[in-house]
Design a protein around this motif. Structure first.
Motif, short mmCIF file in Angstrom:
data_model
loop_
_atom_site.label_atom_id
_atom_site.label_comp_id
_atom_site.label_asym_id
_atom_site.label_seq_id
_atom_site.Cartn_x
_atom_site.Cartn_y
_atom_site.Cartn_z
N ALA A 150 0.84 -1.20 0.00
CA ALA A 150 0.00 0.00 0.00
C ALA A 150 0.87 1.25 0.00
N VAL A 151 1.97 1.21 0.73
CA VAL A 151 2.91 2.33 0.72
C VAL A 151 3.50 2.49 -0.69
N GLY A 152 3.82 1.38 -1.33
CA GLY A 152 4.34 1.44 -2.70
C GLY A 152 3.34 2.03 -3.67
N VAL A 153 2.08 1.69 -3.51
CA VAL A 153 1.03 2.27 -4.37
C VAL A 153 1.03 3.79 -4.21
N GLY A 154 1.00 4.24 -2.97
CA GLY A 154 0.98 5.68 -2.72
C GLY A 154 2.22 6.38 -3.24
N PHE A 155 3.37 5.76 -3.01
CA PHE A 155 4.61 6.39 -3.46
C PHE A 155 4.66 6.50 -4.98
N LEU A 156 4.23 5.47 -5.68
CA LEU A 156 4.25 5.52 -7.15
C LEU A 156 3.31 6.60 -7.69
N VAL A 157 2.15 6.72 -7.08
CA VAL A 157 1.21 7.76 -7.51
C VAL A 157 1.82 9.14 -7.26
N GLY A 158 2.39 9.35 -6.09
CA GLY A 158 3.01 10.63 -5.77
C GLY A 158 4.22 10.92 -6.64
N LEU A 159 5.02 9.91 -6.90
CA LEU A 159 6.19 10.07 -7.75
C LEU A 159 5.79 10.51 -9.15
N ALA A 160 4.78 9.86 -9.70
CA ALA A 160 4.32 10.22 -11.04
C ALA A 160 3.80 11.66 -11.07
N ALA A 161 3.03 12.03 -10.07
CA ALA A 161 2.48 13.39 -10.03
C ALA A 161 3.58 14.43 -9.91
N GLY A 162 4.53 14.20 -9.02
CA GLY A 162 5.59 15.17 -8.79
C GLY A 162 6.58 15.28 -9.92
N LYS A 163 6.99 14.15 -10.47
CA LYS A 163 7.98 14.17 -11.55
C LYS A 163 7.42 14.81 -12.81
N VAL A 164 6.18 14.49 -13.13
CA VAL A 164 5.60 15.00 -14.37
C VAL A 164 4.99 16.38 -14.18
N GLY A 165 4.33 16.59 -13.06
CA GLY A 165 3.58 17.83 -12.87
C GLY A 165 4.34 18.97 -12.25
N GLY A 166 5.41 18.69 -11.53
CA GLY A 166 6.19 19.76 -10.92
C GLY A 166 5.77 20.09 -9.51
N ARG A 167 5.98 21.34 -9.12
CA ARG A 167 5.82 21.76 -7.73
C ARG A 167 4.45 22.36 -7.41
N ASN A 168 3.49 22.21 -8.24
CA ASN A 168 2.19 22.79 -7.97
C ASN A 168 1.62 22.19 -6.68
N PRO A 169 1.13 23.03 -5.76
CA PRO A 169 0.66 22.51 -4.47
C PRO A 169 -0.59 21.64 -4.55
N VAL A 170 -1.26 21.64 -5.68
CA VAL A 170 -2.45 20.80 -5.85
C VAL A 170 -2.05 19.33 -6.01
N LEU A 171 -0.90 19.09 -6.61
CA LEU A 171 -0.51 17.72 -6.97
C LEU A 171 -0.33 16.78 -5.77
N PRO A 172 0.33 17.17 -4.68
CA PRO A 172 0.42 16.23 -3.55
C PRO A 172 -0.94 15.86 -2.98
N ILE A 173 -1.85 16.82 -2.93
CA ILE A 173 -3.19 16.53 -2.42
C ILE A 173 -3.92 15.59 -3.36
N ALA A 174 -3.86 15.88 -4.65
CA ALA A 174 -4.51 15.02 -5.64
C ALA A 174 -3.90 13.62 -5.64
N ALA A 175 -2.58 13.55 -5.46
CA ALA A 175 -1.93 12.24 -5.41
C ALA A 175 -2.41 11.45 -4.21
N GLY A 176 -2.60 12.12 -3.08
CA GLY A 176 -3.11 11.44 -1.89
C GLY A 176 -4.50 10.89 -2.12
#
Length: 164
Positions: A68-94
């Motif tokens: 489950a941690v791996g699932v979350g990390f992969l989703v967050g990694l994809a959002a951050g690497k592709v989308g950048g530093r927008n503050p919406v992305l960590p929340i959306a990834a969660g």
């Protein structure tokens, strides 16, 4: 007579030598700030990792916290690497990681039930989705919600770290 040569002063340009020419530094990397693309990447990562998480549950016949941690990390990694530093992305990834873990749990239940009933897991998933949701509702426990929390935390922090 020749004049004495003064001792070197440590300055390479003191004796009139021309400075060595170095190539220009490459321009800085462009700033990644594409929220839409980051959200799409996170959604794709959520669907794929949710399916893999379900296969792990179906194969091992139990939920595994690190998965489950791996699932979350992969989703967050994809959002951050592709989308950048927008503050919406960590929340959306969660939020997307919560959906991915839920999807994985439903896929896992369908695989386990398909083994018992000797039917196709995909048929069971798509044709008896309401029954799967009832089975999930009956089988949930505090550990289920701990896995949701772990995945959301990993997605949030993974997106922040990947963007930075």
């Amino acid at each position: 007579m020749t004049q004495p040569v003064p001792p070197p002063s440590g300055n390479p340009f003191a004796d009139g030598a021309a400075p060595q020419q170095y190539p220009m530094a490459p321009p800085p990397a462009p700033v990644r700030d594409n929220v839409a693309l980051g959200l799409v990447a996170a959604l794709v990562a959520a669907l794929v990792s949710g399916g893999v998480y379900g296969a792990v549950i179906g194969g091992t016949e139990r939920e595994i916290g690190w998965a489950a941690v791996g699932v979350g990390f992969l989703v967050g990694l994809a959002a951050g690497k592709v989308g950048g530093r927008n503050p919406v992305l960590p929340i959306a990834a969660g939020v997307l990681s919560l959906g991915a873990v839920y999807l994985g749990q439903l896929v896992g239940i369908s695989i386990l039930a398909a083994k018992e009933l000797h039917v196709s897991a995909s048929d069971l998933f798509f044709q008896e989705f309401g029954t799967l949701m009832e089975a999930w509702n009956e089988g949930k426990d505090p550990l289920t919600f701990l896995f949701f929390a772990l995945a959301a935390f990993a997605a949030f922090s993974g997106a922040k770290k990947a963007a930075g």
